[in-house]
Design an enzyme around this catalytic site. Structure first.
Site, PDB file in Angstrom:
ATOM      1  N   SER A 185      68.725  36.508 157.975  1.00 32.15           N
ATOM      2  CA  SER A 185      68.376  35.441 157.048  1.00 32.15           C
ATOM      3  C   SER A 185      68.148  36.018 155.652  1.00 32.15           C
ATOM      4  O   SER A 185      68.951  36.801 155.170  1.00 32.15           O
ATOM      5  CB  SER A 185      67.159  34.676 157.570  1.00 32.15           C
ATOM      6  OG  SER A 185      67.033  33.414 156.967  1.00 32.15           O
ATOM      7  N   ASP A 208      71.603  30.736 161.514  1.00 35.29           N
ATOM      8  CA  ASP A 208      70.588  31.712 161.113  1.00 35.29           C
ATOM      9  C   ASP A 208      70.342  32.756 162.216  1.00 35.29           C
ATOM     10  O   ASP A 208      70.074  32.419 163.365  1.00 35.29           O
ATOM     11  CB  ASP A 208      69.286  30.959 160.823  1.00 35.29           C
ATOM     12  CG  ASP A 208      68.293  31.783 160.023  1.00 35.29           C
ATOM     13  OD1 ASP A 208      68.075  32.946 160.389  1.00 35.29           O
ATOM     14  OD2 ASP A 208      67.748  31.257 159.041  1.00 35.29           O
TER      15      ASP A 208
END
Length: 329
Positions: free
Chosen positions: A78, A190
């Site tokens: 991320s 993610d």
């Protein structure tokens, strides 16, 4: 005249032969007993997710660079992947701080019709292209691993080669908020879903330092869908901490309880919080580096064969966390 020149030439050649014989027959240079060549440990740095609060990673890097802690490889999930890409591509800390100060939601996101997500992060590619001097993994100055999640199979997908921008977008595609990224036949989200602190992507390193953007929760009722999803992530990640803590040698955990997930406007405060955590962890990190070097020297002297050196290191080097966990009275 000719005989004089011939004599000088013969004298020079005889001198050269004497020097060659000295070199050829000289005994080998021996080190003092017990003195062995040593090398520094290869250090890997794993940066976890955290959305805006992940800007604290820059503060951690600032302290490591200032104290000349060499980093040999990076892994990121991320926002951790974005900060790791900055260092791996050769950006200075000053450049990364300047970019963080300019970052806002509109820098990388655009609201869209909510089918697979409420927003798209396609603007992130343009933003990073202006910030990072590299567009492919092969152009990076340090090895980098970027982790994303395959929505179909549930696998952790680790990118190490090829295009840099799309894996960064995929690793930052927070589920429910951002539309998943289609790439290489996969639907990607993610990386925090499968590996919030990607220490497993740093195999081959002698020491692994993890930076965990810890959250203690909202301590109130959620007021949006994104807070519900974020809290769900936090609960799941807290229950699975052992999966990464057992694989790292030091965990640095900035105290970020006062910051919201979207606090991009507080970049300086977030970076300063990362600095505080890293400075507090420096004694433990220096101890690990010194301990590893001493053990490596002993291993070289012993010249042990058939012994599991990694097992010896794991037994000798306890896992450390900074700040240290609170103990019950």
């Amino acid at each position: 005249m000719k005989s004089k020149v011939t004599g000088q030439l013969g004298k020079a050649l005889r001198g050269a032969v004497r020097e060659l014989r000295k070199f050829g027959y000289a005994p080998p240079v021996r080190r003092p007993q017990g003195e062995m060549p040593s090398r520094r440990p290869r250090v890997g740095l794993a940066l976890g997710g955290g959305f805006a609060r992940g800007l604290a990673h820059i503060g951690v890097l600032k302290v490591l660079v200032e104290n000349k802690i060499a980093i040999d490889a990076l892994a990121g999930t991320s926002i951790g992947s974005v900060v790791a890409a900055g260092l791996a591509s050769g950006c200075t800390i000053e450049e990364m701080v300047a970019a963080a100060r300019k970052t806002r939601w509109s820098s990388f996101a655009r609201w869209t019709f909510p089918r697979l997500g409420f927003a798209t992060n396609e603007r992130l590619e343009s933003f990073l292209s202006k910030t990072l001097p590299c567009r492919t993994f092969e152009q990076l100055k340090l090895p980098l691993a970027i982790v994303a999640a395959d929505l179909t199979t549930g696998e952790a997908i680790i990118f190490r080669e090829g295009d840099l921008m799309i894996p960064l977008r995929a690793s930052c595609s927070f589920p429910g908020l951002f539309v998943p990224i289609e790439y290489r036949g996969r639907l990607l989200l993610d990386g925090a879903i499968v590996s919030n602190i990607p220490v497993s992507a740093l195999s081959g390193m002698d020491l692994v330092v993890a930076v965990h953007i810890r959250s203690d929760g909202l301590h109130r009722r959620p007021t949006s869908l994104f807070e519900v999803v974020g809290e769900s992530f936090r609960i799941a990640q807290n229950l699975n901490q052992s999966s990464w803590r057992d694989q790292c040698d030091l965990a640095i955990e900035p105290e970020l309880g006062d910051f919201r997930w979207d606090d991009f406007g507080r970049a300086d405060e977030l970076i300063a919080t990362g600095e505080v955590a890293a400075r507090g962890a420096l004694p433990a990190l220096h101890h690990l580096l010194q301990q590893w070097t001493a053990e490596d020297s002993r291993r070289s002297q012993m010249q042990v064969s058939g012994l599991d050196v990694q097992e010896l290191r794991n037994a000798a080097a306890p896992r450390l966390t900074w700040p240290p966990p609170e103990t019950s009275p």
